[in-house]
Every structure is written in C-alpha cells, then in structure tokens.
Design a protein around this motif. Sequence first.
Motif, PDB file in Angstrom:
ATOM      1  N   ILE A 147       0.833  -1.196   0.000  1.00  0.00           N
ATOM      2  CA  ILE A 147       0.000   0.000   0.000  1.00  0.00           C
ATOM      3  C   ILE A 147       0.869   1.248   0.000  1.00  0.00           C
ATOM      4  O   ILE A 147       0.555   2.220  -0.673  1.00  0.00           O
ATOM      5  N   SER A 148       1.977   1.227   0.726  1.00  0.00           N
ATOM      6  CA  SER A 148       2.816   2.427   0.772  1.00  0.00           C
ATOM      7  C   SER A 148       3.450   2.729  -0.584  1.00  0.00           C
ATOM      8  O   SER A 148       3.622   3.897  -0.944  1.00  0.00           O
ATOM      9  N   PHE A 149       3.776   1.680  -1.366  1.00  0.00           N
ATOM     10  CA  PHE A 149       4.302   1.920  -2.712  1.00  0.00           C
ATOM     11  C   PHE A 149       3.232   2.577  -3.573  1.00  0.00           C
ATOM     12  O   PHE A 149       3.517   3.517  -4.319  1.00  0.00           O
ATOM     13  N   ASN A 150       2.002   2.090  -3.493  1.00  0.00           N
ATOM     14  CA  ASN A 150       0.921   2.677  -4.279  1.00  0.00           C
ATOM     15  C   ASN A 150       0.715   4.140  -3.913  1.00  0.00           C
ATOM     16  O   ASN A 150       0.483   4.976  -4.783  1.00  0.00           O
ATOM     17  N   CYS A 151       0.810   4.451  -2.623  1.00  0.00           N
ATOM     18  CA  CYS A 151       0.669   5.852  -2.187  1.00  0.00           C
ATOM     19  C   CYS A 151       1.793   6.710  -2.755  1.00  0.00           C
ATOM     20  O   CYS A 151       1.556   7.832  -3.213  1.00  0.00           O
ATOM     21  N   ALA A 152       3.004   6.179  -2.728  1.00  0.00           N
ATOM     22  CA  ALA A 152       4.149   6.931  -3.246  1.00  0.00           C
ATOM     23  C   ALA A 152       4.032   7.135  -4.760  1.00  0.00           C
ATOM     24  O   ALA A 152       4.306   8.219  -5.279  1.00  0.00           O
ATOM     25  N   ILE A 153       3.604   6.086  -5.470  1.00  0.00           N
ATOM     26  CA  ILE A 153       3.434   6.211  -6.926  1.00  0.00           C
ATOM     27  C   ILE A 153       2.314   7.202  -7.234  1.00  0.00           C
ATOM     28  O   ILE A 153       2.434   8.022  -8.149  1.00  0.00           O
ATOM     29  N   ALA A 154       1.238   7.154  -6.447  1.00  0.00           N
ATOM     30  CA  ALA A 154       0.133   8.103  -6.642  1.00  0.00           C
ATOM     31  C   ALA A 154       0.602   9.544  -6.399  1.00  0.00           C
ATOM     32  O   ALA A 154       0.165  10.466  -7.094  1.00  0.00           O
ATOM     33  N   ALA A 155       1.490   9.737  -5.433  1.00  0.00           N
ATOM     34  CA  ALA A 155       2.036  11.072  -5.194  1.00  0.00           C
ATOM     35  C   ALA A 155       2.849  11.539  -6.404  1.00  0.00           C
ATOM     36  O   ALA A 155       2.788  12.714  -6.781  1.00  0.00           O
ATOM     37  N   CYS A 156       3.589  10.607  -7.007  1.00  0.00           N
ATOM     38  CA  CYS A 156       4.344  10.941  -8.222  1.00  0.00           C
ATOM     39  C   CYS A 156       3.393  11.277  -9.365  1.00  0.00           C
ATOM     40  O   CYS A 156       3.674  12.161 -10.172  1.00  0.00           O
ATOM     41  N   GLU A 157       2.278  10.571  -9.419  1.00  0.00           N
ATOM     42  CA  GLU A 157       1.271  10.859 -10.438  1.00  0.00           C
ATOM     43  C   GLU A 157       0.777  12.295 -10.290  1.00  0.00           C
ATOM     44  O   GLU A 157       0.705  13.049 -11.263  1.00  0.00           O
ATOM     45  N   LYS A 158       0.466  12.680  -9.066  1.00  0.00           N
ATOM     46  CA  LYS A 158      -0.058  14.035  -8.818  1.00  0.00           C
ATOM     47  C   LYS A 158       0.972  15.102  -9.170  1.00  0.00           C
ATOM     48  O   LYS A 158       0.631  16.162  -9.674  1.00  0.00           O
ATOM     49  N   SER A 159       2.247  14.807  -8.899  1.00  0.00           N
ATOM     50  CA  SER A 159       3.299  15.786  -9.189  1.00  0.00           C
ATOM     51  C   SER A 159       3.853  15.636 -10.606  1.00  0.00           C
ATOM     52  O   SER A 159       4.756  16.359 -11.002  1.00  0.00           O
ATOM     53  N   LYS A 160       3.312  14.656 -11.354  1.00  0.00           N
ATOM     54  CA  LYS A 160       3.742  14.380 -12.734  1.00  0.00           C
ATOM     55  C   LYS A 160       5.231  14.028 -12.819  1.00  0.00           C
ATOM     56  O   LYS A 160       5.893  14.292 -13.817  1.00  0.00           O
ATOM     57  N   ASP A 161       5.742  13.400 -11.767  1.00  0.00           N
ATOM     58  CA  ASP A 161       7.128  12.934 -11.750  1.00  0.00           C
ATOM     59  C   ASP A 161       7.149  11.491 -12.250  1.00  0.00           C
ATOM     60  O   ASP A 161       7.271  10.540 -11.483  1.00  0.00           O
ATOM     61  N   TRP A 162       7.011  11.330 -13.567  1.00  0.00           N
ATOM     62  CA  TRP A 162       6.851  10.007 -14.146  1.00  0.00           C
ATOM     63  C   TRP A 162       8.090   9.134 -13.998  1.00  0.00           C
ATOM     64  O   TRP A 162       7.985   7.923 -13.831  1.00  0.00           O
ATOM     65  N   ARG A 163       9.259   9.723 -14.036  1.00  0.00           N
ATOM     66  CA  ARG A 163      10.484   8.928 -13.877  1.00  0.00           C
ATOM     67  C   ARG A 163      10.547   8.300 -12.484  1.00  0.00           C
ATOM     68  O   ARG A 163      10.888   7.133 -12.334  1.00  0.00           O
ATOM     69  N   LYS A 164      10.200   9.072 -11.484  1.00  0.00           N
ATOM     70  CA  LYS A 164      10.188   8.562 -10.113  1.00  0.00           C
ATOM     71  C   LYS A 164       9.095   7.500  -9.955  1.00  0.00           C
ATOM     72  O   LYS A 164       9.306   6.479  -9.291  1.00  0.00           O
ATOM     73  N   ALA A 165       7.942   7.731 -10.570  1.00  0.00           N
ATOM     74  CA  ALA A 165       6.856   6.750 -10.506  1.00  0.00           C
ATOM     75  C   ALA A 165       7.298   5.417 -11.094  1.00  0.00           C
ATOM     76  O   ALA A 165       7.045   4.349 -10.508  1.00  0.00           O
ATOM     77  N   LEU A 166       7.987   5.458 -12.228  1.00  0.00           N
ATOM     78  CA  LEU A 166       8.457   4.222 -12.853  1.00  0.00           C
ATOM     79  C   LEU A 166       9.549   3.561 -12.023  1.00  0.00           C
ATOM     80  O   LEU A 166       9.602   2.325 -11.924  1.00  0.00           O
ATOM     81  N   HIS A 167      10.394   4.371 -11.408  1.00  0.00           N
ATOM     82  CA  HIS A 167      11.429   3.826 -10.526  1.00  0.00           C
ATOM     83  C   HIS A 167      10.789   3.100  -9.345  1.00  0.00           C
ATOM     84  O   HIS A 167      11.203   1.999  -8.981  1.00  0.00           O
ATOM     85  N   LEU A 168       9.786   3.717  -8.749  1.00  0.00           N
ATOM     86  CA  LEU A 168       9.087   3.087  -7.620  1.00  0.00           C
ATOM     87  C   LEU A 168       8.373   1.808  -8.050  1.00  0.00           C
ATOM     88  O   LEU A 168       8.379   0.808  -7.315  1.00  0.00           O
ATOM     89  N   LEU A 169       7.780   1.824  -9.228  1.00  0.00           N
ATOM     90  CA  LEU A 169       7.112   0.635  -9.740  1.00  0.00           C
ATOM     91  C   LEU A 169       8.109  -0.503  -9.926  1.00  0.00           C
ATOM     92  O   LEU A 169       7.849  -1.646  -9.550  1.00  0.00           O
TER      93      LEU A 169
END
Length: 131
Positions: A1-23
């Motif tokens: 769940i914490s990964f999903n929250c972190a990826i969702a935060a990246c989604e909101k900030s449009k930090d796609w590189r970080k979102a993919l790294h977290l994924l």
Amino acid sequence: ISFNCAIAACEKSKDWRKALHLLEEMHLWSMPDEISYRAAMSACPGSEWPLVLTLLDIMSESMVEIGEISFNAALNALSVAPAATDQVALELLQRMAKQEVDPDAAPSKRRPTAVREVAIPCKACQSFTSL
C-alpha cells in the motif's frame, strides 16, 4: 500500500520517472497491482504514450488484470499525445474488446478521435453480427 501511495504522489506531481522507478522497485518487495500500474501510467506525459502501452504489456505478461482504469489511463495518454496515431488508438480499442472491457466505460471527452468515431459503429456491428 505504501508503494501505491508513493506512486500516486508521483502521479499528482507528474514525476513520471520517479513513478516508474518506484514501480520497478516495488517488484522487489511485492507484486504491483492494477492501481500501481495505472498510477504510473497516469504520471507519464502524453509524449510518453509508447511507455504507457509498454506498461499495459508488462501488466499482461505479469498476469495483472487490465481493467477499465488502466485502459482509461492509456486512452488519456493517447488523447494528449501529439504523435499518437489513429492506428494506435484503434489497436487499443481492439485490445479492449478482446479482453472484454467495455470501451463505453472510458471517458468519451478525452478519447482519441479514432476511438470516438469507431467505438459506436464497432459496437453496432457486433450487435448486428450476433443476430
């Protein structure tokens, strides 16, 4: 769940590189689900639409169910992508039909033109051929 929250935060900030790294990192600890992938896809800018389609492929290979929310994320990426072709949109529509995901469930305002123009006639043809 914490990964999903972190990826969702990246989604909101449009930090796609970080979102993919977290994924990618999430694979080390747990199995990403549709929500994980959808958030990562939604973080990607329209210019990264091929990456969004690759994430759909990875979901399929990983046996993660691809539902309406993931297809909507892909359609949204295509709708704002300057380089997205009508053919790509039609292929995505065919993939949705193959996986029995209703294209009418996708928000119609943001669909690529080809999807808006073909979805209804295709549905009518399917109804006609089933008689």
